[in-house]
Design an enzyme around this catalytic site. Structure first.
Site, PDB file in Angstrom:
ATOM      1  N   LYS A   5      20.484 -10.007  -0.401  1.00  0.00           N
ATOM      2  CA  LYS A   5      19.122 -10.263   0.093  1.00  0.00           C
ATOM      3  C   LYS A   5      18.084  -9.977  -0.999  1.00  0.00           C
ATOM      4  O   LYS A   5      17.048 -10.638  -1.054  1.00  0.00           O
ATOM      5  CB  LYS A   5      18.826  -9.426   1.341  1.00  0.00           C
ATOM      6  CG  LYS A   5      19.625  -9.838   2.581  1.00  0.00           C
ATOM      7  CD  LYS A   5      19.420 -11.278   2.977  1.00  0.00           C
ATOM      8  CE  LYS A   5      20.006 -11.576   4.342  1.00  0.00           C
ATOM      9  NZ  LYS A   5      20.043 -13.017   4.646  1.00  0.00           N
ATOM     10  N   TYR A  34      25.086  -1.954   5.304  1.00  0.00           N
ATOM     11  CA  TYR A  34      24.581  -3.289   4.937  1.00  0.00           C
ATOM     12  C   TYR A  34      25.085  -3.676   3.538  1.00  0.00           C
ATOM     13  O   TYR A  34      25.293  -4.844   3.230  1.00  0.00           O
ATOM     14  CB  TYR A  34      23.050  -3.318   5.019  1.00  0.00           C
ATOM     15  CG  TYR A  34      22.470  -4.706   5.195  1.00  0.00           C
ATOM     16  CD1 TYR A  34      22.785  -5.488   6.303  1.00  0.00           C
ATOM     17  CD2 TYR A  34      21.606  -5.243   4.240  1.00  0.00           C
ATOM     18  CE1 TYR A  34      22.257  -6.757   6.453  1.00  0.00           C
ATOM     19  CE2 TYR A  34      21.064  -6.507   4.393  1.00  0.00           C
ATOM     20  CZ  TYR A  34      21.395  -7.264   5.496  1.00  0.00           C
ATOM     21  OH  TYR A  34      20.871  -8.522   5.648  1.00  0.00           O
TER      22      TYR A  34
HETATM   23  P1  NAP Z   1      24.127 -16.216  12.984  1.00  0.00           P
HETATM   24  O1  NAP Z   1      23.686 -16.783  14.270  1.00  0.00           O
HETATM   25  O2  NAP Z   1      25.549 -15.745  12.901  1.00  0.00           O
HETATM   26  O3  NAP Z   1      23.802 -17.235  11.813  1.00  0.00           O
HETATM   27  C1  NAP Z   1      24.375 -17.148  10.510  1.00  0.00           C
HETATM   28  C2  NAP Z   1      24.752 -18.542  10.104  1.00  0.00           C
HETATM   29  O4  NAP Z   1      25.210 -18.619   8.718  1.00  0.00           O
HETATM   30  C3  NAP Z   1      25.888 -19.091  10.957  1.00  0.00           C
HETATM   31  O5  NAP Z   1      25.547 -20.350  11.457  1.00  0.00           O
HETATM   32  C4  NAP Z   1      27.010 -19.144   9.924  1.00  0.00           C
HETATM   33  O6  NAP Z   1      28.045 -20.010  10.249  1.00  0.00           O
HETATM   34  C5  NAP Z   1      26.241 -19.561   8.709  1.00  0.00           C
HETATM   35  N1  NAP Z   1      27.089 -19.586   7.516  1.00  0.00           N
HETATM   36  C6  NAP Z   1      27.934 -18.619   7.080  1.00  0.00           C
HETATM   37  N2  NAP Z   1      28.619 -19.068   6.008  1.00  0.00           N
HETATM   38  C7  NAP Z   1      28.177 -20.327   5.752  1.00  0.00           C
HETATM   39  C8  NAP Z   1      28.511 -21.322   4.790  1.00  0.00           C
HETATM   40  N3  NAP Z   1      29.445 -21.143   3.846  1.00  0.00           N
HETATM   41  N4  NAP Z   1      27.846 -22.519   4.832  1.00  0.00           N
HETATM   42  C9  NAP Z   1      26.935 -22.757   5.773  1.00  0.00           C
HETATM   43  N5  NAP Z   1      26.595 -21.874   6.732  1.00  0.00           N
HETATM   44  C10 NAP Z   1      27.218 -20.661   6.725  1.00  0.00           C
HETATM   45  O7  NAP Z   1      23.244 -14.923  12.606  1.00  0.00           O
HETATM   46  P2  NAP Z   1      21.666 -14.723  12.379  1.00  0.00           P
HETATM   47  O8  NAP Z   1      21.440 -13.292  12.597  1.00  0.00           O
HETATM   48  O9  NAP Z   1      20.894 -15.737  13.121  1.00  0.00           O
HETATM   49  O10 NAP Z   1      21.521 -14.962  10.814  1.00  0.00           O
HETATM   50  C11 NAP Z   1      20.642 -15.896  10.237  1.00  0.00           C
HETATM   51  C12 NAP Z   1      20.002 -15.334   8.983  1.00  0.00           C
HETATM   52  O11 NAP Z   1      19.100 -14.298   9.353  1.00  0.00           O
HETATM   53  C13 NAP Z   1      20.978 -14.724   7.987  1.00  0.00           C
HETATM   54  O12 NAP Z   1      20.519 -15.014   6.667  1.00  0.00           O
HETATM   55  C14 NAP Z   1      20.844 -13.244   8.252  1.00  0.00           C
HETATM   56  O13 NAP Z   1      21.213 -12.436   7.162  1.00  0.00           O
HETATM   57  C15 NAP Z   1      19.347 -13.192   8.520  1.00  0.00           C
HETATM   58  N6  NAP Z   1      18.858 -11.975   9.185  1.00  0.00           N
HETATM   59  C16 NAP Z   1      19.428 -11.557  10.341  1.00  0.00           C
HETATM   60  C17 NAP Z   1      18.972 -10.409  10.960  1.00  0.00           C
HETATM   61  C18 NAP Z   1      19.597  -9.908  12.230  1.00  0.00           C
HETATM   62  O14 NAP Z   1      19.461  -8.709  12.522  1.00  0.00           O
HETATM   63  N7  NAP Z   1      20.263 -10.734  13.001  1.00  0.00           N
HETATM   64  C19 NAP Z   1      17.900  -9.682  10.392  1.00  0.00           C
HETATM   65  C20 NAP Z   1      17.327 -10.141   9.216  1.00  0.00           C
HETATM   66  C21 NAP Z   1      17.822 -11.291   8.610  1.00  0.00           C
HETATM   67  P3  NAP Z   1      29.474 -19.297  10.690  1.00  0.00           P
HETATM   68  O15 NAP Z   1      29.252 -18.691  12.022  1.00  0.00           O
HETATM   69  O16 NAP Z   1      30.432 -20.410  10.668  1.00  0.00           O
HETATM   70  O17 NAP Z   1      29.815 -18.256   9.645  1.00  0.00           O
END
Ligand code: NAP
Length: 253
Positions: A160, A153
C-alpha cells in the site's frame, strides 16, 4: 453527475466488495460501467451483480495476465469508444504473509503482493490513458497500514505504501492529459479480502472505539467518496490520499 460517463470497475468479488459500493454510487448518478473479474470462479457472481445495472459490460481481467488486461481495455474501447474513470480496488497477498511477523515475508509473497496490489495500478493507468480522450479520473483503494504498523497487515502495508507513492507519480505523469489519480484510504470493512488478515474482527472493534465518529466506516461511504473523485466535483484534486475512516487517522494519544 456522471451522465455520459463511462467507468471501469476492477475488484468486485461480491456484494460486500468496496468496488461494488463504488459501482452502485456511480451508477446511481448515471455512469455506464464495465466490470472486470479475476478467473472463472468469480464470473457468475460479477455477472449477476452487473445484471442489476442494465447496459454494463463484464470482462475477465487477471492483472497478472497482460493479454487479459489489454483485451479488457480493447473491449471497453469497442463498446463505448472512450473511458472516463477507473476504480482500481484489487489487492492480494498470500494468507500466510498476513499473520505473524513481517520479517519472515518470503520473496515470493513480497513479489506477488507488490505486483497485484501496487504495480497493477500503473499497468491499468497506462492501458486506460489512451481511452481517456476527454481526460479522466483513476481512483485506488489504500489503507493506513501503508504509513503505520498494523499487526498482521505486514507485506500488504508495504504494497500500500508503494501504491500511494505510485498514485503521486502517476498523477504527475498523467496530469497533462487531464487525467487525475487519487487514493482513498478506507477504514477497515468486513470484506472477503479483509477476512484474510488475521485478527480483523478485533481490529474493527479497536478502530470503532478510538475513531472520532465512534464507529467503523461503511462501504457506501467509500463508494460516495469514489463518486466525488471520479466526478467533476473534484476537478482540482490529484495525487492525494483521502481518508474515509471515520477520522481514525487523526488520533494521537
Ligand atoms: P474484496 O471484495 O475481496 O476485493 C478484492 C478484489 O481484488 C477481489 O475482487 C479480488 O478477486 C481482486 N483480485 C485479487 N487478485 C487479483 C488479480 N490478480 N487480478 C485482478 N483482481 C484481483 O475486498 P475489498 O476489501 O473490497 O478490497 C478492495 C480494495 O480495498 C483492496 O485494494 C483492499 O486492499 C482495499 N482496502 C480494503 C479495506 C478493508 O478493510 N476491506 C480497507 C482499506 C483498503 P479474488 O477474490 O479472485 O481474489
Amino acid at each position: 453527475m456522471l451522465e455520459n460517463k463511462v467507468g471501469m470497475i476492477f475488484g468486485v468479488a461480491n456484494k460486500r466488495s468496496i468496488a461494488w459500493a463504488c459501482a452502485a454510487s456511480c451508477a446511481a448518478e448515471g455512469a455506464k460501467l464495465a466490470f472486470t473479474y479475476q478467473g472463472e470462479r468469480l464470473k457468475e457472481n460479477v455477472e449477476k451483480l452487473a445484471a442489476e445495472l442494465p447496459g454494463s459490460l463484464v470482462v475477465p481481467c487477471d492483472v497478472t495476465n497482460q493479454a487479459e488486461v489489454d483485451a479488457a481495455f480493447a473491449a471497453v474501447g469497442e463498446k463505448y469508444g472512450k473511458l472516463d474513470f477507473v476504480v482500481h480496488s484489487i489487492a492480494f497477498a498470500p494468507k500466510e504473509a498476513l499473520e505473524g511477523e513481517f520479517v519472515t515475508t518470503t520473496r515470493e509473497a513480497f513479489t506477488t503482493a507488490l505486483e497485484i496490489s501496487a504495480f497493477s495500478l500503473t499497468q491499468i493507468a497506462l492501458a486506460a490513458s489512451p481511452l481517456m480522450i476527454e481526460g479522466g479520473s483513476i481512483v485506488t483503494m489504500t489503507y493506513y497500514g501503508a504509513e503505520k504498523v498494523v499487526m498482521n497487515y505486514n507485506v500488504m502495508g508495504v504494497a500500500k505504501a508503494a501504491l500511494e507513492a505510485s498514485t503521486r507519480y502517476l498523477a504527475a505523469d498523467l496530469g497533462k492529459q487531464n487525467i487525475r489519480v487519487n487514493a482513498i484510504s478506507a477504514g477497515p470493512i468486513n470484506t472477503l479480502s479483509a477476512r484474510g488478515v488475521k485478527g480483523m474482527g478485533s481490529l474493527l472493534g479497536y478502530v470503532a472505539e478510538r475513531s472520532p465518529l465512534k464507529r467503523n466506516v461503511q462501504a457506501s461511504e467509500v463508494g460516495n467518496t469514489a463518486l466525488f473523485l471520479v466526478s467533476d466535483m473534484s476537478s482540482g484534486i490529484t495525487g492525494e490520499t483521502i481518508y474515509v475512516d471515520c477520522g481514525y487517522n487523526i488520533m494521537g494519544v
